[in-house]
Write an enzyme that holds these catalytic residues in place. Structure first.
Site, mmCIF file in Angstrom:
data_model
loop_
_atom_site.group_PDB
_atom_site.id
_atom_site.type_symbol
_atom_site.label_atom_id
_atom_site.label_comp_id
_atom_site.label_asym_id
_atom_site.label_seq_id
_atom_site.Cartn_x
_atom_site.Cartn_y
_atom_site.Cartn_z
ATOM 1 N N TYR A 1 -49.122 -75.348 -32.307
ATOM 2 C CA TYR A 1 -48.414 -75.711 -31.072
ATOM 3 C C TYR A 1 -47.441 -76.828 -31.402
ATOM 4 O O TYR A 1 -47.770 -77.756 -32.144
ATOM 5 C CB TYR A 1 -49.399 -76.206 -30.004
ATOM 6 C CG TYR A 1 -49.577 -75.217 -28.872
ATOM 7 C CD1 TYR A 1 -48.461 -74.727 -28.193
ATOM 8 C CD2 TYR A 1 -50.833 -74.782 -28.481
ATOM 9 C CE1 TYR A 1 -48.615 -73.813 -27.164
ATOM 10 C CE2 TYR A 1 -50.987 -73.874 -27.452
ATOM 11 C CZ TYR A 1 -49.865 -73.384 -26.796
ATOM 12 O OH TYR A 1 -50.017 -72.482 -25.778
ATOM 13 N N GLU B 1 -44.741 -78.232 -28.888
ATOM 14 C CA GLU B 1 -43.825 -78.546 -27.790
ATOM 15 C C GLU B 1 -42.871 -79.655 -28.207
ATOM 16 O O GLU B 1 -43.290 -80.651 -28.812
ATOM 17 C CB GLU B 1 -44.595 -79.025 -26.545
ATOM 18 C CG GLU B 1 -45.027 -77.913 -25.637
ATOM 19 C CD GLU B 1 -46.429 -77.436 -25.932
ATOM 20 O OE1 GLU B 1 -46.867 -77.602 -27.085
ATOM 21 O OE2 GLU B 1 -47.072 -76.898 -25.009
ATOM 22 N N THR C 1 -30.125 -62.198 -28.791
ATOM 23 C CA THR C 1 -31.460 -61.902 -29.285
ATOM 24 C C THR C 1 -31.350 -61.888 -30.807
ATOM 25 O O THR C 1 -30.246 -61.893 -31.361
ATOM 26 C CB THR C 1 -31.965 -60.528 -28.811
ATOM 27 O OG1 THR C 1 -30.970 -59.553 -29.109
ATOM 28 C CG2 THR C 1 -32.263 -60.528 -27.334
ATOM 29 N N LYS D 1 -31.930 -57.238 -32.644
ATOM 30 C CA LYS D 1 -31.133 -56.001 -32.512
ATOM 31 C C LYS D 1 -30.318 -55.827 -33.790
ATOM 32 O O LYS D 1 -30.907 -55.662 -34.861
ATOM 33 C CB LYS D 1 -30.293 -56.057 -31.235
ATOM 34 C CG LYS D 1 -31.150 -56.154 -29.958
ATOM 35 C CD LYS D 1 -30.310 -56.039 -28.703
ATOM 36 C CE LYS D 1 -31.150 -56.015 -27.449
ATOM 37 N NZ LYS D 1 -31.419 -57.329 -26.857
ATOM 38 N N ARG E 1 -38.368 -60.297 -32.961
ATOM 39 C CA ARG E 1 -37.993 -60.437 -31.558
ATOM 40 C C ARG E 1 -37.845 -61.929 -31.285
ATOM 41 O O ARG E 1 -38.663 -62.739 -31.704
ATOM 42 C CB ARG E 1 -39.061 -59.829 -30.657
ATOM 43 C CG ARG E 1 -39.267 -58.357 -30.904
ATOM 44 C CD ARG E 1 -39.986 -57.690 -29.788
ATOM 45 N NE ARG E 1 -39.063 -57.263 -28.770
ATOM 46 C CZ ARG E 1 -38.482 -56.057 -28.737
ATOM 47 N NH1 ARG E 1 -38.723 -55.169 -29.678
ATOM 48 N NH2 ARG E 1 -37.651 -55.740 -27.770
HETATM 49 N N1 DSN Z 1 -33.510 -54.035 -23.500
HETATM 50 C C1 DSN Z 1 -32.250 -54.432 -24.093
HETATM 51 C C2 DSN Z 1 -31.413 -53.272 -24.414
HETATM 52 O O1 DSN Z 1 -31.971 -52.225 -24.665
HETATM 53 O O2 DSN Z 1 -30.203 -53.356 -24.436
HETATM 54 C C3 DSN Z 1 -31.510 -55.388 -23.246
HETATM 55 O O3 DSN Z 1 -32.370 -56.385 -22.790
#
Ligand code: DSN
Length: 431
Positions: free
Chosen positions: A41, A43, A212, A215, A221
């Protein structure tokens, strides 16, 4: 649990992932994600923690921050957001008060829930104005300017979640400056393309960037918020406001294993091979789009300039047919997501399009010829079921879809193509 993990690994290996927001993190990133860092932890921020024992975690977080700052060319970064939506919410908390006017791309035109859509906290607690795309599929910058001048928003979002073109960050920057708004670019989808040099960077034109990390950036994530030089010039307290909004404003302890995995993913994204990867994503997307167009499909904007495309299925299945396309493709191990199209005639649950993208397939090493093959399969199987129509009566929809599933499941073309897709996928290992 072990059996379920094995099933999911098999599904991923034997199937083709075309959801444009998904990817395969490296096994190194996954190792850090499941490491001892998850036991801690912490914080607060490096050297300013509320718990003891953070001397190593401080270094982990600083490493992630330094790498993000260097890779994106920004003076300040927060690497603690749990994901993209919390990152965006932190931007509202830092820049706005409840009830303030904000602007973002309409959800059905490709915007994200957190850009002010009515069912999201961002649309409930703020007065959200939406802009749209034109009939050519591109953002209507005249409308953006008109709305910004009329409503004087406190915050403008640029960036999208289902938009096949490059975003004109410079034009957004001029509009935001003219009305004195904060401008935030949500590059969750395209962060890897920006880092890889195949999409212009928002950094010179906006005050804040959110993303994010899982992707096109291909990390764990997670989420990040970057504050630019332009942002600090507009508001010297912006870095502190963002940090305070993330913690203690919205979150408790950061996920240190996630922070460590982000640091590693940022290192991977700084390698020359990542630039090749980003270029190949875009090439693959272009070929997949061209193949579908040649086979008679209608694409929003008639193409793809980035990693994704939107297929308008109204000419094939009528309104709301995205659900049939997703089901048919699922049956042949090709995973896509049903998606609204601009001017959606139905709704987000029964949308009229599908969204496809190439980041995950490109990670597996697929190239242009493979994308052409994939496009042919998609066209072949969707053509077989073009007589499907979503019933107008709402109470008949569920049973119609169940029956359609049975018809799809026993169709010989489906069985044949599923075996072909599976054999094809087995040639491209996942990390
Ligand atoms: N779920 C994401 C996407 O598929 O674009 C966006 O938050």
């Amino acid at each position: 649990m072990a059996a379920l993990l094995e099933q999911e690994a098999r599904r991923q290996q034997e199937g083709l992932e075309l959801i444009p927001s998904e990817n395969y993190a490296s096994s190194a990133v996954r190792s850090v994600m499941s490491s001892v860092l998850m036991n801690k932890y912490s914080e607060g921020y490096p050297k300013k923690r509320y718990y003891g024992g953070n001397e190593v975690v401080d270094e982990v977080e600083k490493l992630a921050q330094d790498r993000a700052k260097e890779l994106f060319g920004v003076p300040h970064v927060n690497v603690q957001p749990y994901s993209g939506s919390p990152a965006n919410l932190a931007v509202y908390l830092a820049c706005c008060r409840p009830g303030d006017t904000v602007m973002g791309l309409d959800l059905t035109h490709g915007g994200h829930l957190t850009h002010g859509w009515k069912v999201s906290a961002t649309g409930i607690f703020f007065h959200a104005i939406s802009y749209h795309v034109k009939s050519d599929g591109r953002i209507d910058m005249n409308e953006v300017r008109r709305l910004a001048e009329a409503y004087k928003p406190k915050l403008i979002w640029c960036g999208a979640t289902a938009y096949p073109f490059q975003v004109d960050f410079e034009a957004f920057g001029e509009i935001a400056d003219a009305v004195g708004a904060y401008l935030a670019a949500d590059i969750a989808h395209i962060a890897g393309l920006v880092v890889g040099g195949v999409h212009p960077s928002p950094v010179p034109h906006v005050h804040i960037v959110t993303t994010t990390t899982h992707k096109t950036l291909r990390g764990p994530r997670g989420g990040m918020i970057l504050v630019t030089e332009k942002g600090i010039n507009k508001d010297p307290e912006l870095p502190e406001k963002i940090d305070r909004a993330v913690f203690p404003g919205l979150q408790g302890g950061p996920h240190d294993h996630q922070t460590g995995a982000i640091a590693l993913a940022l290192y991977e994204a700084s390698l020359p091979s990542f630039r090749d990867y980003a270029k190949q994503i875009v090439r693959n997307s272009k070929v997949l789009a061209e193949t579908l167009i040649r086979r008679g499909f209608s694409l929003v904007g008639n193409g793809s300039e980035n990693h994704l495309m939107l297929v308008d299925l109204t000419p094939v299945f009528g309104s709301g047919g995205g659900v049939f396309a997703q089901m048919v493709l699922d049956a042949v191990n090709i995973t896509v997501n049903k998606n609204t199209i601009p001017g959606e005639p139905m709704n987000a649950f029964y949308p009229s399009g599908i969204r496809l993208g190439t980041p995950a397939a490109t990670t597996r090493g697929m190239k242009e010829a493979d994308m052409e093959r994939v496009g042919q399969w998609i066209a072949d199987v969707l053509a077989e079921f073009r007589s499907f129509r979503l019933p107008e009566e709402k109470d008949k929809r569920k049973s119609y879809i169940e029956e359609a599933k049975t018809v799809i499941g026993s169709h010989p073309t489906i069985t044949r193509v599923r075996e072909d897709v599976k054999a094809f996928c087995l040639k491209f290992p996942i990390p």
